[in-house]
Design an enzyme around this catalytic site. Sequence first.
Site, short mmCIF file in Angstrom:
data_model
loop_
_atom_site.label_atom_id
_atom_site.label_comp_id
_atom_site.label_asym_id
_atom_site.label_seq_id
_atom_site.Cartn_x
_atom_site.Cartn_y
_atom_site.Cartn_z
N HIS A 1 4.10 1.42 2.23
CA HIS A 1 5.28 0.71 1.69
C HIS A 1 5.85 1.50 0.51
O HIS A 1 7.07 1.61 0.36
CB HIS A 1 4.91 -0.70 1.21
CG HIS A 1 4.19 -1.52 2.23
ND1 HIS A 1 2.90 -1.95 2.07
CD2 HIS A 1 4.57 -1.97 3.46
CE1 HIS A 1 2.53 -2.64 3.14
NE2 HIS A 1 3.52 -2.66 4.00
N LYS B 1 -3.71 5.64 11.25
CA LYS B 1 -2.62 5.11 10.44
C LYS B 1 -3.16 4.20 9.33
O LYS B 1 -4.02 3.35 9.58
CB LYS B 1 -1.68 4.28 11.34
CG LYS B 1 -0.50 3.71 10.58
CD LYS B 1 0.27 2.69 11.40
CE LYS B 1 1.37 2.06 10.55
NZ LYS B 1 1.90 0.83 11.10
N HIS C 1 -1.77 -2.19 17.81
CA HIS C 1 -2.74 -3.15 17.23
C HIS C 1 -4.07 -3.19 17.95
O HIS C 1 -5.00 -3.87 17.51
CB HIS C 1 -2.10 -4.55 17.16
CG HIS C 1 -0.93 -4.57 16.24
ND1 HIS C 1 0.37 -4.38 16.67
CD2 HIS C 1 -0.86 -4.72 14.89
CE1 HIS C 1 1.19 -4.41 15.63
NE2 HIS C 1 0.47 -4.61 14.54
N CYS D 1 2.42 -9.79 21.86
CA CYS D 1 1.52 -9.23 20.85
C CYS D 1 1.84 -9.88 19.52
O CYS D 1 2.96 -9.76 19.01
CB CYS D 1 1.67 -7.71 20.74
SG CYS D 1 0.74 -7.07 19.33
N CYS E 1 -2.03 -3.49 23.26
CA CYS E 1 -0.94 -2.99 22.44
C CYS E 1 -1.42 -1.72 21.74
O CYS E 1 -2.45 -1.74 21.08
CB CYS E 1 -0.55 -4.03 21.38
SG CYS E 1 0.40 -3.31 20.03
N LYS F 1 -2.71 -2.38 6.89
CA LYS F 1 -3.43 -3.53 6.34
C LYS F 1 -4.42 -4.08 7.36
O LYS F 1 -5.48 -4.56 6.99
CB LYS F 1 -2.44 -4.60 5.89
CG LYS F 1 -1.44 -5.00 6.95
CD LYS F 1 -0.21 -5.63 6.33
CE LYS F 1 0.94 -5.60 7.33
NZ LYS F 1 2.23 -5.73 6.75
N CYS G 1 2.83 -7.38 16.65
CA CYS G 1 4.22 -6.91 16.73
C CYS G 1 5.20 -8.07 16.64
O CYS G 1 6.39 -7.86 16.44
CB CYS G 1 4.49 -6.18 18.04
SG CYS G 1 3.54 -4.69 18.28
N HIS H 1 0.85 -1.21 0.00
CA HIS H 1 0.00 0.00 0.00
C HIS H 1 0.88 1.25 0.00
O HIS H 1 2.11 1.15 -0.08
CB HIS H 1 -1.01 -0.03 1.15
CG HIS H 1 -0.43 -0.06 2.54
ND1 HIS H 1 0.29 0.99 3.06
CD2 HIS H 1 -0.46 -1.01 3.50
CE1 HIS H 1 0.65 0.70 4.30
NE2 HIS H 1 0.23 -0.52 4.58
O1 ME8 Z 1 7.46 -4.18 9.86
N1 ME8 Z 1 2.85 5.09 6.75
O2 ME8 Z 1 7.04 -5.03 7.76
P1 ME8 Z 1 5.73 -4.23 7.34
C1 ME8 Z 1 4.14 5.09 6.41
N2 ME8 Z 1 8.76 -6.93 8.15
N3 ME8 Z 1 4.87 3.96 6.20
C2 ME8 Z 1 4.24 2.79 6.37
C3 ME8 Z 1 2.88 2.73 6.74
C4 ME8 Z 1 2.17 3.95 6.94
N4 ME8 Z 1 0.90 4.02 7.24
N5 ME8 Z 1 2.54 1.44 6.82
C5 ME8 Z 1 3.64 0.71 6.50
C6 ME8 Z 1 7.71 -4.95 8.95
N6 ME8 Z 1 4.67 1.52 6.23
C7 ME8 Z 1 8.90 -5.86 9.05
C8 ME8 Z 1 10.16 -5.08 8.78
S1 ME8 Z 1 12.80 -4.87 8.50
C9 ME8 Z 1 14.12 -5.72 8.92
C10 ME8 Z 1 11.44 -5.85 8.90
C11 ME8 Z 1 6.03 1.11 5.80
O3 ME8 Z 1 5.24 -4.88 6.11
C12 ME8 Z 1 7.09 1.68 6.74
O4 ME8 Z 1 8.33 1.64 6.08
O5 ME8 Z 1 4.80 -4.11 8.50
C13 ME8 Z 1 7.07 0.68 7.86
O6 ME8 Z 1 8.22 0.77 8.69
C14 ME8 Z 1 7.01 -0.60 7.06
O7 ME8 Z 1 6.14 -0.28 5.94
C15 ME8 Z 1 6.47 -1.77 7.84
O8 ME8 Z 1 6.29 -2.83 6.93
#
Ligand code: ME8
Length: 651
Positions: free
Chosen positions: A20, A294, A145, A125, A142, A297, A128, A17
């Site tokens: 990302h 925020k 979440h 959690c 949490c 997903k 997380c 989304h």
């Molecule tokens: O946390 N606004 O993966 P994830 C801005 N796999 N950026 C956002 C966002 C939002 N509303 N939502 C997601 C993970 N992001 C782990 C990471 S790294 C070694 C492991 C972006 O799929 C942002 O970069 O939940 C956030 O830190 C990341 O997606 C979380 O992606």
Amino acid sequence: MSTYVTTPIYYVNAMPHLGHAYTTIVTDTYSRFRRLCGDDVRFQTGTDEHGEKIAEAAAKEGISPREYVDKISAAFQATWPKLSVAQDYTIRTTDKDHVKTVQDILQQVYDNGDIYFSEYSGHYCQGCERFLTEKELVDGKCPDHQVAPKQISEQNYFFRMSKYQDWLVEHIKANPEYITPERYRNEVLSFLSEPLEDLCISRPTSRLTWGIPLPFDEKFVTYVWFDALINYLTGIGYPNGPDFEKYWSVAEHVIAKDILKPHAIYWPTMIKAMGLPAYKRLHVHGYWNVDETKMSKSIGNVVRPQDLIDAYGVDTVRYFVLREMSFGLDSSFSTDSIVARQNSDLANDLGNLFSRSLTMIVKYADGKVPPPDQDPESESDRELMLAVEKMLVAYEQHMQQFNFHKALQVVWGVIGLLNRYIVTNAPWELAKDEAMAKRLDNVLYSLAESLRIITLVLRPIMPDATGKMAAALGLSEAFLEARLPEAGKWGGIEVGTAISSPKQLFPRIEKKKEQQKQAQPEKSKKGKGKKKEEPQITEDGLVTFDQFGKFELRVAEITAVDTIAKADRLLKLTVLAPEERTIVAGIAEHYSPEELIGKQVIIVANLKPVKLRGVLSQGMVLAAKEKFEDGSEKLVLSTIAGTIAPGSRVA
Ligand code: ME8
């Protein structure tokens, strides 16, 4: 110099989304910027494919975890080229070499005595994928979440994170740039002011099998964060790959604040336990919100990158996210804000400047960059060159500090100045006077040269649009080789370079038909059945308020101007008011087409359309006329004293 910059590796439990997309666009922009500065750059993104969340998502779809992760990671990989993201390497935590590296590191840390076996009970959690401390809970839930964590008690392996707490505090204090913006550095230091607990780094296979087996105990798999963070090392060939030495010492990670703790606490202590030097910088941004919540997903309030690309085009999407969000703070997404950025910043300011300037070079200089002849007396020349020079310095600083919105602000400062430079120097007036030929050449040269520099600095932000801009400026090849700061020096464009009139770079976006209907429901109802009363002037020559109110005066913005065959005095104007319409106006003797583009004028919007010389005229432009004794006339279009949305009523 070398640069190594990474995005988080995204969980493959849902499709990509805007959140990302944002982090990945930021990282791509930074890597393109460093390349523009001459660096040898490595840019890595990827997907995080182990753990409970993924196993659960696969089970929900009734397919194996392997099939599931292949499907979603392919969707992530397919998204990046559509956003003009050009990563050098895409890592998947299910890659064989990654699995091996994680196991080697676990064994090494275990052998060094920094991993031990123990029993733990705590608040777990699942969102997380970690145990939360009592302090982190808000009303027993949490905060991220909004669910109460499970109370879990089990035997596991632990990493002695606490052992490295003092070192970490010292390191953060001694390196102010280690975690930025500062608010996140302070947040981490505040968290570290309390004793740090050790980190549980395993999950029993009785509970989870979708993970990397611990090399020293096959009854456990690796905790997903201990696995995931190591991707930053695997991707550059740790420990023996040829790229490892070159890139590790300059590693920079880009993340959002949701994963600050794993990146600012777990990761540095893990690196320290491995005996490696710390990464160089951690860049932390805020959230894209929808209605104050925020985008995520789990909530489901997501905006899909593909929908944005379809509606606005990739350059607008990239520009919008970088300009709209102050890096570090939260930002709200709305379609109104993206439309406003496209129409105002891109179509109006940049697009008009570009097409106006190039059209004039084509018209007044045979389509070739004319020779410069800077006039030391000209205030506007001095101001322009100084502004471009200052812009470049500020641009480089802001880009380096991840202040993309500020970098764009300073570039747009010069774009605004150039639009004023055109008005001040009025090339169409200079073109009428032989004696001003040199001055005209210089003004056109200055425009071409400024546009070259603007194209250059916007390249990391809008790679596609700037490619078209470079081609129109006759710069395609040189452009790819250009490096800052040399390429930013005034005088880079070669005299004689062939310029072509560009196609519209950024089309304006009209409000959707339905929106227009909603905006004017009464008008459409009124028209039905009732015979329209014609306004009539009363016998004393005055009009009543009612009569005047029948004329619908609107602000219209001129977006294109064409001449009309065999009608020297007429011009065909394409205007937005707010819908697009054409108006034929008898102003060709008083205005040149390029002078008109971008102007906001006042029109009578509810005149019955007529055809003039075969062209439909849907309204009339208002102007003031002054008559001189010799019979000549001066005509000045009526405008308004500030900028306002096209279509605004004049009352
Ligand atoms: O946390 N606004 O993966 P994830 C801005 N796999 N950026 C956002 C966002 C939002 N509303 N939502 C997601 C993970 N992001 C782990 C990471 S790294 C070694 C492991 C972006 O799929 C942002 O970069 O939940 C956030 O830190 C990341 O997606 C979380 O992606």
